[in-house]
Write a protein that holds these residues in place. Structure first.
Motif, mmCIF file in Angstrom:
data_model
loop_
_atom_site.group_PDB
_atom_site.id
_atom_site.type_symbol
_atom_site.label_atom_id
_atom_site.label_comp_id
_atom_site.label_asym_id
_atom_site.label_seq_id
_atom_site.Cartn_x
_atom_site.Cartn_y
_atom_site.Cartn_z
ATOM 1 N N THR A 141 57.556 25.980 51.868
ATOM 2 C CA THR A 141 57.760 24.933 50.704
ATOM 3 C C THR A 141 57.949 23.205 51.776
ATOM 4 O OG1 THR A 141 60.121 24.441 51.584
ATOM 5 C CG2 THR A 141 59.391 26.303 49.849
ATOM 6 N N THR B 251 63.984 39.262 41.035
ATOM 7 C CA THR B 251 64.749 38.287 41.257
ATOM 8 C C THR B 251 65.816 38.780 43.242
ATOM 9 O OG1 THR B 251 65.235 37.808 39.434
ATOM 10 C CG2 THR B 251 67.073 37.361 41.470
ATOM 11 N N SER C 296 66.315 33.752 44.096
ATOM 12 C CA SER C 296 64.950 33.749 44.219
ATOM 13 C C SER C 296 64.236 34.203 43.331
ATOM 14 C CB SER C 296 64.412 33.694 45.569
ATOM 15 O OG SER C 296 64.930 32.854 46.660
ATOM 16 N N GLU C 297 63.120 34.045 42.684
ATOM 17 C CA GLU C 297 62.270 34.725 41.541
ATOM 18 C C GLU C 297 61.195 35.134 42.715
ATOM 19 O OE1 GLU C 297 62.751 35.789 38.977
ATOM 20 O OE2 GLU C 297 65.004 35.673 38.996
ATOM 21 N N TYR D 204 54.211 34.741 44.288
ATOM 22 C CA TYR D 204 54.685 33.296 43.895
ATOM 23 C C TYR D 204 56.228 33.563 45.050
ATOM 24 C CZ TYR D 204 50.526 31.097 42.078
ATOM 25 O OH TYR D 204 49.169 31.077 41.943
ATOM 26 N N ILE D 205 56.480 32.803 45.605
ATOM 27 C CA ILE D 205 58.269 32.239 45.262
ATOM 28 C C ILE D 205 58.874 31.302 45.237
ATOM 29 C CG2 ILE D 205 60.258 32.855 47.490
ATOM 30 C CD1 ILE D 205 58.496 34.608 49.116
ATOM 31 N N ASP D 206 60.256 31.853 44.232
ATOM 32 C CA ASP D 206 60.238 30.581 43.628
ATOM 33 C C ASP D 206 59.065 29.408 43.354
ATOM 34 O OD1 ASP D 206 63.164 31.504 43.663
ATOM 35 O OD2 ASP D 206 63.698 30.477 44.761
ATOM 36 N N SER E 277 57.634 40.817 37.923
ATOM 37 C CA SER E 277 58.948 39.728 38.495
ATOM 38 C C SER E 277 60.095 40.567 38.695
ATOM 39 C CB SER E 277 58.875 38.357 37.912
ATOM 40 O OG SER E 277 59.397 39.081 36.608
ATOM 41 N N ALA F 259 64.452 34.425 52.871
ATOM 42 C CA ALA F 259 64.673 34.439 51.360
ATOM 43 C C ALA F 259 65.900 34.538 50.171
ATOM 44 C CB ALA F 259 63.411 34.516 49.878
#
Length: 164
Positions: free
Chosen positions: A133, A73, A58-59, A103-105, A71, A54
């Motif tokens: 994705t 980053t 990326s969040e 979740y990633i992004d 959360s 990642a």
């Protein structure tokens, strides 16, 4: 003033102080009980998107029932929680751990179903997460095709059965 009157006045003053102490102590005790912080569950590990590390920025978000409970980053490519400042701190009660989704992004990550089964507040868990994705895009494409097909069928039905 005689001895009985002095004794009576001291008794009234003492009762007033006890009542005042009780009134002030109850809300303070209740506030202390409510303000007891919950230790967070701490997550760290690798993060991949489509099999690649990642990207920085990326969040990574933890959610329980559409509520964000943590959360961070990514600051090192492919890793989250590698530094104390970017650990994923989950602030939720232990009873909710089984409902955590990562979740990633914005794309839900694959995690083991029982990953948090034995977790306790304050524990640090190494959790490698990954998203695809391409699969998400594929799922969205099928949904768009299905919606378009239903729209066409509805238009044909409306034209065929319209009043003349």
């Amino acid at each position: 003033m005689n001895h009985t009157q002095v004794h009576h006045k001291l008794k009234i003053v003492l009762q007033a102080f006890l009542l005042l102490f009780a009134v002030l102590a109850i809300p303070t005790a209740m506030a202390a009980e409510e303000a007891t912080p919950i230790m967070p569950l701490i997550l760290k590990g690798s993060a991949t998107v489509n099999g690649e590390p990642a990207e920085i920025g990326s969040e990574v978000v933890a959610m329980i029932d559409d509520r964000i409970v943590g959360s961070t980053t990514i600051s090192t490519e492919g890793l989250y929680g590698d530094l104390p400042t970017n650990r994923l701190l989950i602030t939720s009660g232990q009873d909710d751990y089984e409902k955590i989704k990562i979740y990633i992004d914005g794309v839900e990550a694959d995690t083991e179903e029982n990953e948090f089964q034995n977790a306790r507040p304050g524990n640090t868990i190494d959790l490698d997460i990954s998203t695809n994705t391409n699969q998400q895009t594929l799922d969205n494409t099928y949904l768009m095709i299905l919606a378009g097909g239903l729209l066409i069928i509805g238009a044909i039905a409306a034209m065929r059965y319209r009043p003349k």
